[in-house]
Motif scaffolding. Structure first.
Motif, PDB file in Angstrom:
ATOM      1  N   UNK A 121      -9.195 -14.772  22.746  1.00 14.10           N
ATOM      2  CA  UNK A 121     -10.352 -14.362  21.948  1.00 14.10           C
ATOM      3  C   UNK A 121      -9.928 -14.159  20.494  1.00 14.10           C
ATOM      4  N   UNK A 122     -10.696 -14.728  19.577  1.00 11.80           N
ATOM      5  CA  UNK A 122     -10.418 -14.614  18.147  1.00 11.80           C
ATOM      6  C   UNK A 122     -11.652 -14.041  17.462  1.00 11.80           C
ATOM      7  N   UNK A 123     -11.461 -12.997  16.680  1.00 10.17           N
ATOM      8  CA  UNK A 123     -12.590 -12.368  15.994  1.00 10.17           C
ATOM      9  C   UNK A 123     -12.874 -13.134  14.702  1.00 10.17           C
ATOM     10  N   UNK A 124     -14.120 -13.112  14.280  1.00  8.63           N
ATOM     11  CA  UNK A 124     -14.529 -13.817  13.067  1.00  8.63           C
ATOM     12  C   UNK A 124     -13.757 -13.296  11.851  1.00  8.63           C
ATOM     13  N   UNK A 125     -13.572 -14.171  10.873  1.00  8.10           N
ATOM     14  CA  UNK A 125     -12.781 -13.832   9.691  1.00  8.10           C
ATOM     15  C   UNK A 125     -13.364 -12.675   8.880  1.00  8.10           C
ATOM     16  N   UNK A 126     -14.632 -12.350   9.070  1.00 12.65           N
ATOM     17  CA  UNK A 126     -15.253 -11.248   8.317  1.00 12.65           C
ATOM     18  C   UNK A 126     -14.837  -9.878   8.820  1.00 12.65           C
TER      19      UNK A 126
END
Length: 249
Positions: free
Chosen positions: A95-100
């Motif tokens: 899982x990768x969180x959004x860059x924001x």
């Protein structure tokens, strides 16, 4: 305010560099448990430990993966116990969180009106350009998911072997706690990158693995429900974009 990121690992050499490079932008500490990896997972983590605040613990998982043979709640509760931050985030290795997220995280941790936060959960299916979404009888793909909570208020995982769920202090429902919704996507790449289908990972029969062309049929018709998909029209996090460019022919 500090954030502890917790994650179990087992044979995840594809995702470890992506995950840790993303996490470096927002996590104050990264606590990992390796369940007995036989690939390059542990050497990769050891490399990243040279410049990231990673603590790695061994806890060998026995039995058949993704079944009641495992003791997932024991592993995840051990991770919680090691956390020293004011907030804890359980973000799985695929899982990768959004860059924001790093931009808004300080404000989230200062909030006093919520003890837990939920995020939109975006599931890729078969490739990084196709999303799996809810359909009748299969409504587990387009929902928000709890992934961050205030530390030291008694939140832990129920005593469940696999796909264990969070509970509040005293065994109360996690839904009894004040919560907030974060309008920042968490992208789930389990079925889009790397091996896509891992050992014993097709328990629901969602994918026809018995194809003659070598690539699973991701639109295989399940007996109990239809698999619903739609094109992904958003933007991948930067670490994923770099990965896709590097893999491009």
């Amino acid at each position: 305010m500090r954030l502890s990121l917790i994650v179990p690992v087992l044979n995840e050499e594809t995702f470890i560099p992506l995950y840790l490079e993303s996490a470096a932008a927002f996590a104050d500490e990264i606590i990992m448990v390796d369940g007995g990896s036989s690939d390059r997972s542990v050497p990769l983590i050891e490399e990243y430990k040279r410049h990231l605040p990673i603590r790695l613990y061994p806890m060998h998982q026995t039995g058949l993966p993704y079944t009641e043979d495992w003791n997932e709640s024991k592993v995840r509760n051990f991770l919680i116990e090691q956390a020293t931050g004011d907030w804890i985030m359980n973000l799985d290795i695929d899982e990768i969180v959004d860059d924001r997220f790093p931009e808004i995280l300080p404000e989230l941790m200062r909030r006093t009106d919520a003890d837990i936060f939920q995020f939109p959960f975006v599931n890729f299916w078969g490739n990084p350009w196709t999303l799996r979404v809810n359909s009748p009888g299969d409504e587990r793909w387009s929902n928000d998911i709890t992934r961050m909570w205030r530390a030291n208020i008694g939140i832990k995982y129920r005593d469940e072997r696999h796909h264990c769920t969070l509970e509040a202090s005293g065994g109360q429902s996690i839904w009894s706690l004040p919560r907030g919704r974060v309008d920042v996507n968490i992208y789930h790449y389990h079925y889009a990158l790397g091996k896509k289908i891992k050992f014993n990972d097709n328990r629901r029969g969602d994918v026809n693995l018995l194809t003659n062309v070598g690539d699973p049929d991701w639109n295989f018709e399940h007996d109990e429900y239809s698999i619903a998909t739609m094109p992904f029209k958003g933007t991948h996090p930067e670490v994923i974009r770099r990965h896709l460019q590097a893999d491009a022919p």
